[in-house]
Design a protein around this motif. Sequence first.
Motif, mmCIF file in Angstrom:
data_model
loop_
_atom_site.group_PDB
_atom_site.id
_atom_site.type_symbol
_atom_site.label_atom_id
_atom_site.label_comp_id
_atom_site.label_asym_id
_atom_site.label_seq_id
_atom_site.Cartn_x
_atom_site.Cartn_y
_atom_site.Cartn_z
ATOM 1 N N SER A 18 8.133 -11.708 1.370
ATOM 2 C CA SER A 18 9.330 -11.464 0.573
ATOM 3 C C SER A 18 9.016 -11.478 -0.914
ATOM 4 O O SER A 18 9.450 -10.592 -1.666
ATOM 5 C CB SER A 18 10.372 -12.540 0.898
ATOM 6 N N THR A 19 8.239 -12.475 -1.340
ATOM 7 C CA THR A 19 7.849 -12.539 -2.760
ATOM 8 C C THR A 19 6.976 -11.346 -3.143
ATOM 9 O O THR A 19 7.167 -10.719 -4.192
ATOM 10 C CB THR A 19 7.090 -13.841 -3.041
ATOM 11 N N GLY A 20 6.033 -11.011 -2.258
ATOM 12 C CA GLY A 20 5.151 -9.892 -2.549
ATOM 13 C C GLY A 20 5.866 -8.563 -2.567
ATOM 14 O O GLY A 20 5.481 -7.659 -3.330
ATOM 15 N N ALA A 25 7.285 -3.805 -5.459
ATOM 16 C CA ALA A 25 8.258 -2.794 -5.879
ATOM 17 C C ALA A 25 8.259 -2.639 -7.399
ATOM 18 O O ALA A 25 8.274 -1.517 -7.931
ATOM 19 C CB ALA A 25 9.649 -3.190 -5.377
ATOM 20 N N VAL A 26 8.246 -3.774 -8.103
ATOM 21 C CA VAL A 26 8.219 -3.709 -9.573
ATOM 22 C C VAL A 26 6.931 -3.065 -10.068
ATOM 23 O O VAL A 26 6.936 -2.248 -11.001
ATOM 24 C CB VAL A 26 8.383 -5.127 -10.160
ATOM 25 N N HIS A 27 5.814 -3.409 -9.420
ATOM 26 C CA HIS A 27 4.519 -2.862 -9.836
ATOM 27 C C HIS A 27 4.458 -1.350 -9.627
ATOM 28 O O HIS A 27 4.000 -0.611 -10.513
ATOM 29 C CB HIS A 27 3.410 -3.550 -9.043
ATOM 30 N N LEU A 28 4.921 -0.879 -8.471
ATOM 31 C CA LEU A 28 4.914 0.564 -8.209
ATOM 32 C C LEU A 28 5.839 1.302 -9.163
ATOM 33 O O LEU A 28 5.518 2.411 -9.638
ATOM 34 C CB LEU A 28 5.311 0.824 -6.759
ATOM 35 N N ALA A 104 2.366 -6.191 0.608
ATOM 36 C CA ALA A 104 3.266 -7.229 0.118
ATOM 37 C C ALA A 104 2.693 -8.617 0.362
ATOM 38 O O ALA A 104 2.859 -9.534 -0.448
ATOM 39 C CB ALA A 104 4.628 -7.086 0.791
ATOM 40 N N TYR A 105 2.019 -8.817 1.499
ATOM 41 C CA TYR A 105 1.420 -10.119 1.798
ATOM 42 C C TYR A 105 0.330 -10.453 0.774
ATOM 43 O O TYR A 105 0.199 -11.593 0.337
ATOM 44 C CB TYR A 105 0.843 -10.100 3.214
ATOM 45 N N ARG A 106 -0.440 -9.440 0.380
ATOM 46 C CA ARG A 106 -1.492 -9.671 -0.617
ATOM 47 C C ARG A 106 -0.886 -9.931 -1.998
ATOM 48 O O ARG A 106 -1.394 -10.755 -2.756
ATOM 49 C CB ARG A 106 -2.424 -8.462 -0.682
ATOM 50 N N CYS A 107 0.204 -9.233 -2.315
ATOM 51 C CA CYS A 107 0.840 -9.440 -3.621
ATOM 52 C C CYS A 107 1.573 -10.777 -3.696
ATOM 53 O O CYS A 107 1.873 -11.250 -4.802
ATOM 54 C CB CYS A 107 1.833 -8.310 -3.906
ATOM 55 N N GLY A 108 1.870 -11.384 -2.541
ATOM 56 C CA GLY A 108 2.625 -12.621 -2.540
ATOM 57 C C GLY A 108 1.798 -13.855 -2.799
ATOM 58 O O GLY A 108 2.369 -14.957 -2.920
ATOM 59 N N GLN A 109 0.478 -13.742 -2.899
ATOM 60 C CA GLN A 109 -0.337 -14.932 -3.141
ATOM 61 C C GLN A 109 -0.120 -15.436 -4.566
ATOM 62 O O GLN A 109 0.271 -14.681 -5.464
ATOM 63 C CB GLN A 109 -1.809 -14.620 -2.900
ATOM 64 N N ASP A 110 -0.374 -16.715 -4.763
ATOM 65 C CA ASP A 110 -0.025 -17.363 -6.024
ATOM 66 C C ASP A 110 -0.799 -16.810 -7.220
ATOM 67 O O ASP A 110 -0.266 -16.715 -8.318
ATOM 68 C CB ASP A 110 -0.266 -18.881 -5.915
ATOM 69 N N ASP A 111 -2.084 -16.438 -7.038
ATOM 70 C CA ASP A 111 -2.908 -15.992 -8.162
ATOM 71 C C ASP A 111 -2.934 -14.471 -8.319
ATOM 72 O O ASP A 111 -3.818 -13.926 -8.983
ATOM 73 C CB ASP A 111 -4.340 -16.510 -7.998
ATOM 74 N N TRP A 112 -1.969 -13.790 -7.696
ATOM 75 C CA TRP A 112 -1.964 -12.323 -7.795
ATOM 76 C C TRP A 112 -1.507 -11.897 -9.189
ATOM 77 O O TRP A 112 -0.577 -12.449 -9.769
ATOM 78 C CB TRP A 112 -1.026 -11.723 -6.750
ATOM 79 N N GLU A 113 -2.184 -10.886 -9.733
ATOM 80 C CA GLU A 113 -1.812 -10.308 -11.017
ATOM 81 C C GLU A 113 -1.809 -8.797 -10.899
ATOM 82 O O GLU A 113 -2.717 -8.221 -10.283
ATOM 83 C CB GLU A 113 -2.795 -10.732 -12.116
ATOM 84 N N PRO A 117 -2.068 -0.934 -16.411
ATOM 85 C CA PRO A 117 -2.077 0.538 -16.392
ATOM 86 C C PRO A 117 -3.097 1.094 -17.362
ATOM 87 O O PRO A 117 -3.376 0.501 -18.415
ATOM 88 C CB PRO A 117 -0.647 0.908 -16.810
ATOM 89 N N ALA A 118 -3.677 2.228 -16.991
ATOM 90 C CA ALA A 118 -4.645 2.895 -17.864
ATOM 91 C C ALA A 118 -3.938 3.407 -19.095
ATOM 92 O O ALA A 118 -2.819 3.925 -19.025
ATOM 93 C CB ALA A 118 -5.327 4.041 -17.133
#
Length: 273
Positions: A18-20, A25-28, A104-113, A117-118
């Motif tokens: 859910s967090t990811g 969505a915001v990142h895309l 989403a599961y990968r984006c939900g980890q605590d240290d994800w950044e 953008p180029a």
Amino acid sequence: MSAPTTMQWIRQAGQRISTGSGRLAVHLAAQAIDRGRRIWRRATGWLGEASGISWLLRLAVLLAAAAILRKIVTAVAIGVYVRIDSGAAPWLMWGAAGVWVVAAYRCGQDDWEPKKPATDAPQPADGHPAEAAEEQPEPAAEPPLPILPNLRTSLARVGTPHAHIAALAADIGTTPERVREALEKWQVPVEPVRMKGRGTSTGVKGGSAVHPALAPRPEDAAVVAAGQATNNDNNNAEEPTTEKGVRVERTQTGGYRIFDLADAHRHHRVDQS
């Protein structure tokens, strides 16, 4: 610490997805907006490089490309919707859902950044790419090019009577390359010469064989650099001075006398042959 139960793991995984999902969505969306801005900047920059008829032709090309792209995107979107709605491609929906859950599961980890953008190189007003923002080191100042009076007075000062290019450069306060360049400019022959106490090396001849451009002249005394000791003896040794510079006088026979102001009892005579 005990391992989490199955229900606890499922609950944690659901929370992480859910967090990811929100982050993804915001990142895309940010990536889509950034890509649209970069395309817009490139298009307007390319259009701004032209004027008149060329500007109109480029505008027509951009409008035609936009219309074709709109038709392609619309056709693809309608085709995908029809296949999903009819159930003809169930793998498409399930595949997209699986990819989303994993991302989403990968984006939900605590240290994800999110990935940064180029960025395009900054564009100046003329539309050409700007140079790198990092400042380049400024080249070192080029040593001064000796003028002809410098060469004449230096030859009279350090010549025995001939002078090496390196000796002239050290006396004038420049480099041998710049002295050689000045000699070539004034078409003064450069050849192996012998200085007393220094041996033989590339230089110019003095004395009775001096080149007409290097013959001493009275007005050269005004351009002698202040603080340079004059020395015309045979061993080229430096001696302390009480006055600075030289004085040039014309003789009755058509030659010149060059007086070292540091020593009124010593002079160097040059007679025209």
